[in-house]
Design a protein around this motif. Sequence first.
Motif, PDB file in Angstrom:
ATOM      1  N   GLY A 197       0.795  -1.217   0.000  1.00  0.00           N
ATOM      2  CA  GLY A 197       0.000   0.000   0.000  1.00  0.00           C
ATOM      3  C   GLY A 197       0.826   1.265   0.000  1.00  0.00           C
ATOM      4  N   GLY A 198       2.141   1.133   0.107  1.00  0.00           N
ATOM      5  CA  GLY A 198       3.017   2.301   0.126  1.00  0.00           C
ATOM      6  C   GLY A 198       3.312   2.826  -1.261  1.00  0.00           C
ATOM      7  N   ALA A 199       4.144   3.865  -1.318  1.00  0.00           N
ATOM      8  CA  ALA A 199       4.384   4.596  -2.560  1.00  0.00           C
ATOM      9  C   ALA A 199       5.617   4.093  -3.291  1.00  0.00           C
ATOM     10  CB  ALA A 199       4.548   6.083  -2.265  1.00  0.00           C
ATOM     11  N   LEU A 200       5.505   4.016  -4.605  1.00  0.00           N
ATOM     12  CA  LEU A 200       6.652   3.861  -5.486  1.00  0.00           C
ATOM     13  C   LEU A 200       6.763   5.158  -6.270  1.00  0.00           C
ATOM     14  CD1 LEU A 200       8.801   1.759  -6.527  1.00  0.00           C
ATOM     15  CD2 LEU A 200       7.268   1.426  -8.478  1.00  0.00           C
ATOM     16  N   VAL A 201       7.870   5.876  -6.100  1.00  0.00           N
ATOM     17  CA  VAL A 201       8.030   7.181  -6.745  1.00  0.00           C
ATOM     18  C   VAL A 201       9.329   7.207  -7.534  1.00  0.00           C
ATOM     19  CG1 VAL A 201       6.738   8.358  -4.924  1.00  0.00           C
ATOM     20  CG2 VAL A 201       9.214   8.228  -4.762  1.00  0.00           C
ATOM     21  N   ASN A 202       9.370   8.086  -8.549  1.00  0.00           N
ATOM     22  CA  ASN A 202      10.618   8.287  -9.272  1.00  0.00           C
ATOM     23  C   ASN A 202      11.432   9.380  -8.581  1.00  0.00           C
ATOM     24  OD1 ASN A 202       9.415  10.712 -10.046  1.00  0.00           O
ATOM     25  ND2 ASN A 202       8.834   9.959 -12.071  1.00  0.00           N
ATOM     26  N   THR A 203      12.561   9.730  -9.159  1.00  0.00           N
ATOM     27  CA  THR A 203      13.449  10.685  -8.495  1.00  0.00           C
ATOM     28  C   THR A 203      12.892  12.102  -8.485  1.00  0.00           C
ATOM     29  OG1 THR A 203      14.680  10.902 -10.577  1.00  0.00           O
ATOM     30  CG2 THR A 203      15.534   9.360  -8.935  1.00  0.00           C
ATOM     31  N   ASN A 204      11.826  12.347  -9.242  1.00  0.00           N
ATOM     32  CA  ASN A 204      11.142  13.640  -9.177  1.00  0.00           C
ATOM     33  C   ASN A 204      10.089  13.670  -8.072  1.00  0.00           C
ATOM     34  OD1 ASN A 204      12.532  14.694 -11.433  1.00  0.00           O
ATOM     35  ND2 ASN A 204      11.078  13.726 -12.834  1.00  0.00           N
ATOM     36  N   GLY A 205       9.866  12.517  -7.430  1.00  0.00           N
ATOM     37  CA  GLY A 205       8.829  12.434  -6.407  1.00  0.00           C
ATOM     38  C   GLY A 205       7.449  12.171  -6.969  1.00  0.00           C
ATOM     39  N   ASP A 206       7.348  11.760  -8.252  1.00  0.00           N
ATOM     40  CA  ASP A 206       6.054  11.444  -8.865  1.00  0.00           C
ATOM     41  C   ASP A 206       5.609  10.051  -8.425  1.00  0.00           C
ATOM     42  OD1 ASP A 206       6.206  13.840 -10.321  1.00  0.00           O
ATOM     43  OD2 ASP A 206       7.348  12.864 -11.918  1.00  0.00           O
ATOM     44  N   LEU A 207       4.340   9.915  -8.039  1.00  0.00           N
ATOM     45  CA  LEU A 207       3.789   8.631  -7.634  1.00  0.00           C
ATOM     46  C   LEU A 207       3.502   7.804  -8.882  1.00  0.00           C
ATOM     47  CD1 LEU A 207       2.677   6.815  -5.342  1.00  0.00           C
ATOM     48  CD2 LEU A 207       0.460   7.932  -5.682  1.00  0.00           C
ATOM     49  N   ILE A 208       4.294   6.752  -9.111  1.00  0.00           N
ATOM     50  CA  ILE A 208       4.125   5.943 -10.314  1.00  0.00           C
ATOM     51  C   ILE A 208       3.615   4.538 -10.005  1.00  0.00           C
ATOM     52  CG2 ILE A 208       5.874   7.213 -11.594  1.00  0.00           C
ATOM     53  CD1 ILE A 208       7.750   4.798 -11.164  1.00  0.00           C
ATOM     54  N   GLY A 209       3.445   4.210  -8.712  1.00  0.00           N
ATOM     55  CA  GLY A 209       2.941   2.888  -8.391  1.00  0.00           C
ATOM     56  C   GLY A 209       2.582   2.745  -6.926  1.00  0.00           C
ATOM     57  N   ILE A 210       1.752   1.728  -6.626  1.00  0.00           N
ATOM     58  CA  ILE A 210       1.402   1.376  -5.255  1.00  0.00           C
ATOM     59  C   ILE A 210       2.020   0.005  -4.976  1.00  0.00           C
ATOM     60  CG2 ILE A 210      -0.459   0.920  -3.618  1.00  0.00           C
ATOM     61  CD1 ILE A 210      -0.291   3.824  -4.528  1.00  0.00           C
ATOM     62  N   ASN A 211       3.003  -0.043  -4.071  1.00  0.00           N
ATOM     63  CA  ASN A 211       3.687  -1.298  -3.768  1.00  0.00           C
ATOM     64  C   ASN A 211       2.695  -2.326  -3.239  1.00  0.00           C
ATOM     65  OD1 ASN A 211       6.336  -0.341  -4.407  1.00  0.00           O
ATOM     66  ND2 ASN A 211       6.309   0.815  -2.504  1.00  0.00           N
ATOM     67  N   THR A 212       2.758  -3.526  -3.808  1.00  0.00           N
ATOM     68  CA  THR A 212       1.705  -4.504  -3.545  1.00  0.00           C
ATOM     69  C   THR A 212       2.217  -5.869  -3.119  1.00  0.00           C
ATOM     70  OG1 THR A 212       0.199  -3.410  -5.080  1.00  0.00           O
ATOM     71  CG2 THR A 212      -0.250  -5.722  -4.611  1.00  0.00           C
ATOM     72  N   ALA A 213       3.278  -6.366  -3.760  1.00  0.00           N
ATOM     73  CA  ALA A 213       3.660  -7.759  -3.527  1.00  0.00           C
ATOM     74  C   ALA A 213       5.160  -7.934  -3.670  1.00  0.00           C
ATOM     75  CB  ALA A 213       2.936  -8.667  -4.515  1.00  0.00           C
ATOM     76  N   ILE A 214       5.623  -9.057  -3.116  1.00  0.00           N
ATOM     77  CA  ILE A 214       7.004  -9.480  -3.314  1.00  0.00           C
ATOM     78  C   ILE A 214       6.983 -10.890  -3.876  1.00  0.00           C
ATOM     79  CG2 ILE A 214       8.020  -8.008  -1.543  1.00  0.00           C
ATOM     80  CD1 ILE A 214       7.956 -10.330   0.361  1.00  0.00           C
ATOM     81  N   SER A 215       8.034 -11.268  -4.573  1.00  0.00           N
ATOM     82  CA  SER A 215       8.176 -12.631  -5.069  1.00  0.00           C
ATOM     83  C   SER A 215       9.232 -13.302  -4.223  1.00  0.00           C
ATOM     84  CB  SER A 215       8.583 -12.628  -6.544  1.00  0.00           C
ATOM     85  OG  SER A 215       8.729 -13.940  -7.025  1.00  0.00           O
ATOM     86  N   SER A 216       8.787 -14.199  -3.329  1.00  0.00           N
ATOM     87  CA  SER A 216       9.707 -14.749  -2.351  1.00  0.00           C
ATOM     88  C   SER A 216       9.194 -16.078  -1.835  1.00  0.00           C
ATOM     89  CB  SER A 216       9.883 -13.773  -1.180  1.00  0.00           C
ATOM     90  OG  SER A 216      10.549 -14.375  -0.104  1.00  0.00           O
ATOM     91  N   GLN A 217      10.099 -17.024  -1.589  1.00  0.00           N
ATOM     92  CA  GLN A 217       9.730 -18.293  -0.976  1.00  0.00           C
ATOM     93  C   GLN A 217       9.740 -18.197   0.542  1.00  0.00           C
ATOM     94  OE1 GLN A 217      12.565 -21.030  -2.672  1.00  0.00           O
ATOM     95  NE2 GLN A 217      11.342 -21.353  -4.510  1.00  0.00           N
ATOM     96  N   THR A 218      10.305 -17.124   1.061  1.00  0.00           N
ATOM     97  CA  THR A 218      10.410 -16.968   2.516  1.00  0.00           C
ATOM     98  C   THR A 218       9.368 -16.014   3.077  1.00  0.00           C
ATOM     99  OG1 THR A 218      11.953 -15.110   2.354  1.00  0.00           O
ATOM    100  CG2 THR A 218      12.895 -17.333   2.343  1.00  0.00           C
ATOM    101  N   GLY A 219       8.725 -15.214   2.212  1.00  0.00           N
ATOM    102  CA  GLY A 219       7.783 -14.212   2.684  1.00  0.00           C
ATOM    103  C   GLY A 219       8.425 -12.861   2.903  1.00  0.00           C
ATOM    104  N   SER A 220       9.742 -12.793   2.770  1.00  0.00           N
ATOM    105  CA  SER A 220      10.461 -11.529   2.893  1.00  0.00           C
ATOM    106  C   SER A 220      11.197 -11.242   1.595  1.00  0.00           C
ATOM    107  CB  SER A 220      11.448 -11.577   4.066  1.00  0.00           C
ATOM    108  OG  SER A 220      10.763 -11.732   5.286  1.00  0.00           O
ATOM    109  N   TYR A 221      11.731 -10.036   1.496  1.00  0.00           N
ATOM    110  CA  TYR A 221      12.331  -9.563   0.257  1.00  0.00           C
ATOM    111  C   TYR A 221      13.571 -10.379  -0.115  1.00  0.00           C
ATOM    112  CZ  TYR A 221      14.835  -6.436  -2.904  1.00  0.00           C
ATOM    113  OH  TYR A 221      15.507  -5.899  -3.954  1.00  0.00           O
ATOM    114  N   VAL A 222      13.631 -10.819  -1.366  1.00  0.00           N
ATOM    115  CA  VAL A 222      14.801 -11.543  -1.854  1.00  0.00           C
ATOM    116  C   VAL A 222      15.312 -10.990  -3.184  1.00  0.00           C
ATOM    117  CG1 VAL A 222      14.297 -13.722  -0.671  1.00  0.00           C
ATOM    118  CG2 VAL A 222      13.321 -13.286  -2.926  1.00  0.00           C
ATOM    119  N   GLY A 223      14.782  -9.883  -3.622  1.00  0.00           N
ATOM    120  CA  GLY A 223      15.332  -9.304  -4.843  1.00  0.00           C
ATOM    121  C   GLY A 223      14.357  -8.574  -5.728  1.00  0.00           C
TER     122      GLY A 223
END
Length: 464
Positions: free
Chosen positions: A226-252
């Motif tokens: 639900g958080g923000a994905l922004v570019n270096t200008n601070g423009d909102l270009i996406g809503i962070n939603t999911a990760i691809s992981s076998q552990t449930g935490s960030y792997v890349g």
Amino acid sequence: MKNIANLLLVSVFAGVITLGAYKLFFEQNTYIFGDSETTPYTTASYTPTSAKGAGINEVDFTSAAERTVNAVVHVKNVAINNGPKNIMEFLYGYETDSRPQVKGAGSGVIISPDGYIVTNNHVIDGASQLQITLNDNTTYQAELIGTDPNSDIALIKVDTNHMLPYLAFGDSDNAKIGEWVLAVGNPFNLTSTVTAGIVSAKARSLGGSNQSFIQTDAAVNPGNSGGALVNTNGDLIGINTAISSQTGSYVGYSFAVPSNIAKKVIDDILEYGNVQKGILGIKTPSLNTPYAIEKGLNELTGIFIDGVEEDSGAADANLERGDIIKKIDEVKIKNFPQLNGYLATKRPGDEVQVTIEREGELLTIPVVLKERQTIILPIMDLEVKNLNDKDRKDFRTKKGVKIVGVSERYEGYGLDGKVLLAVGDNEINDINDAKVLFGKITKYHSTSITMLNKKGEKERIILQ
């Protein structure tokens, strides 16, 4: 002694003159770099070197981060537990106060100064209460305005007497692969966390779905949803939603709903109360089947049309099986998630220019998008469609949905081509009614389903 000194001075001057004459007239400058007959060389860049250095140091994330962190909030999903606290309460029925329990937490992005906040549907799903905490630790109660489980986007709102910091939606179509981005959220309940990465891919699908995501390598963990994905200008270009992981935490890799899709969903919720989705009405083959591999469909650049739905925009525009969609408007189409992502920004009634390849020739055909006319029902996996004028006349009914596809499990029951009229005592008016009613069917109770055959006779089947 004086004569000796004069003789020495003359000798020195003579030596200098002789050496200078040799250097000027006789010596050749020779530089040897290797054994090759041709002179080796390297390409040099004469661009001035930045005082900051090269690579990531050239990018300034500070202004984008400063602008974003105050517009990203912590969202707490609170459920009320009305069950008994212990065995004595269960046995003797003691009345006790309901206890709030934190069901989950995530992030949200303030998108207007009067308190509208966009987040993920899975962050607020099943909440009895929603608590919002700003970056300055101010806490509000929020109300749910609307949600769209298909895109995993939800809209909530807080009431406040002062203007809130917010982010406006940017244009996610302009995001470039390799572009620097920031992910801002509350991973593991750590507020106002900023991570950096690049856009790794666009129009990426997950888990066999056809939804279109922006893929990044910015670190995203549970709580970032639900958080923000922004570019270096601070423009909102996406809503962070999911990760691809076998552990449930960030792997890349992490994934965000593109801002153009999120904005359209929010606009629809505010204007219509639900999401208005315009579709072409085409069928595409599964690309990992032996048929698709044999025909080379899995190697096509574009979308192979394997069929056209009845009463759809594609049918009205005379698109045909075997056509290959190459472009819609000015967007080149390489795969179905890319097509679906673009169409997710459109509504029924919008016209798009579809460029197809037909028998080696490129044709551009205008198509008016329509509401979805078919749907796959839960439990029985039946494909049904809304009735058209011909169906109403043939079956002599104004209500119901027509079965146009049957799963293998029910192929021998003669269901194809019949009209579903009711589930139990509840009538079916359209595909939305059918989806809701079939979704309520449970294996713990028998359910009566009423149908109409082509002779106008009512039939009933019992699901147990």
